[in-house]
Design a protein around this motif. Sequence first.
Motif, PDB file in Angstrom:
ATOM      1  N   TYR A   1       0.647  -1.086  -0.005  1.00 32.00           N
ATOM      2  CA  TYR A   1      -0.120  -0.051  -0.015  1.00 32.00           C
ATOM      3  C   TYR A   1       0.789   1.360   0.055  1.00 32.00           C
ATOM      4  CZ  TYR A   1       0.914   0.018   5.167  1.00 32.00           C
ATOM      5  OH  TYR A   1       1.230  -0.046   6.461  1.00 32.00           O
ATOM      6  N   LEU A   2       2.458   1.338   0.235  1.00 30.91           N
ATOM      7  CA  LEU A   2       2.782   2.335   0.369  1.00 30.91           C
ATOM      8  C   LEU A   2       4.146   2.282  -0.774  1.00 30.91           C
ATOM      9  CD1 LEU A   2       3.891   4.994   1.663  1.00 30.91           C
ATOM     10  CD2 LEU A   2       5.395   3.629   3.054  1.00 30.91           C
ATOM     11  N   ASN A   3       4.061   3.255  -1.819  1.00 29.19           N
ATOM     12  CA  ASN A   3       4.692   3.406  -2.905  1.00 29.19           C
ATOM     13  C   ASN A   3       6.042   4.187  -2.449  1.00 29.19           C
ATOM     14  OD1 ASN A   3       2.901   1.979  -4.732  1.00 29.19           O
ATOM     15  ND2 ASN A   3       1.495   3.675  -4.269  1.00 29.19           N
TER      16      ASN A   3
ATOM     17  N   ARG B   1      -8.095  14.236   2.058  1.00 31.27           N
ATOM     18  CA  ARG B   1      -9.141  13.795   1.210  1.00 31.27           C
ATOM     19  C   ARG B   1      -8.779  12.340   0.640  1.00 31.27           C
ATOM     20  NH1 ARG B   1     -10.460  18.238  -3.702  1.00 31.27           N
ATOM     21  NH2 ARG B   1     -11.082  16.121  -4.346  1.00 31.27           N
ATOM     22  N   LYS B   2      -9.744  11.369   0.636  1.00 33.17           N
ATOM     23  CA  LYS B   2      -9.484   9.804   0.357  1.00 33.17           C
ATOM     24  C   LYS B   2      -9.448   9.867  -1.113  1.00 33.17           C
ATOM     25  CE  LYS B   2     -11.318   7.661   4.396  1.00 33.17           C
ATOM     26  NZ  LYS B   2     -12.046   6.908   4.827  1.00 33.17           N
TER      27      LYS B   2
ATOM     28  N   VAL C   1      -1.784  10.961  -1.718  1.00 32.92           N
ATOM     29  CA  VAL C   1      -1.190  11.625  -0.654  1.00 32.92           C
ATOM     30  C   VAL C   1       0.120  11.192  -0.749  1.00 32.92           C
ATOM     31  CG1 VAL C   1      -0.942  11.537   1.732  1.00 32.92           C
ATOM     32  CG2 VAL C   1      -3.233  11.117   0.649  1.00 32.92           C
ATOM     33  N   TYR C   2       0.807  12.356  -0.792  1.00 33.94           N
ATOM     34  CA  TYR C   2       2.556  12.326  -0.908  1.00 33.94           C
ATOM     35  C   TYR C   2       2.804  12.821   0.512  1.00 33.94           C
ATOM     36  CZ  TYR C   2       2.914  11.679  -5.903  1.00 33.94           C
ATOM     37  OH  TYR C   2       2.886  11.231  -7.366  1.00 33.94           O
TER      38      TYR C   2
ATOM     39  N   GLY D   1      -8.312   3.834   5.274  1.00 38.81           N
ATOM     40  CA  GLY D   1      -9.192   3.698   3.790  1.00 38.81           C
ATOM     41  C   GLY D   1      -8.529   4.608   3.021  1.00 38.81           C
ATOM     42  N   PHE D   2      -7.364   5.205   3.093  1.00 42.27           N
ATOM     43  CA  PHE D   2      -6.810   5.771   1.867  1.00 42.27           C
ATOM     44  C   PHE D   2      -6.145   4.848   1.184  1.00 42.27           C
ATOM     45  CE2 PHE D   2      -7.442   9.051   4.949  1.00 42.27           C
ATOM     46  CZ  PHE D   2      -7.486  10.354   4.409  1.00 42.27           C
TER      47      PHE D   2
END
Length: 124
Positions: free
Chosen positions: A25-27, A76-77, A81-82, A102-103
């Motif tokens: 989930y994390l890039n 905001r979902k 998000v950076y 939930g992001f």
Amino acid sequence: MTFLLIALVVLLAVSIFRFYRQRTYLNGLTEEQFREGYRKAQLIDVREPQEFERGHILGARNIPVTQMKQRLVEMRKDKPVYLYCQNSSRSARAAQLLHKKGFKDIYQLKGGFKKWTGKIKTKK
């Protein structure tokens, strides 16, 4: 002694599991990749306010990881998000929290702010 060894093995296994799960989930982005997308996203500096004031990426909002749960309504979902912090550990914790809430589109600056060579802003 056996109990200590078992506890150590379990701790290691949990750490490895979290590391690989986080990668789903994390890039992690290089500075160049980060620059390409952060203007179309929510750019969040998760460091503490005094660190943010000493210098931050131009356009970033300061939402410290220690306040993130209480300030989720500010994010905001439906937009990427950076995240960044000083060296990447706090932004990884922030990403974990956001993922649980939930992001979906979460990115992190590899190496953190200390590796950033782009424009920065400081408070006077």
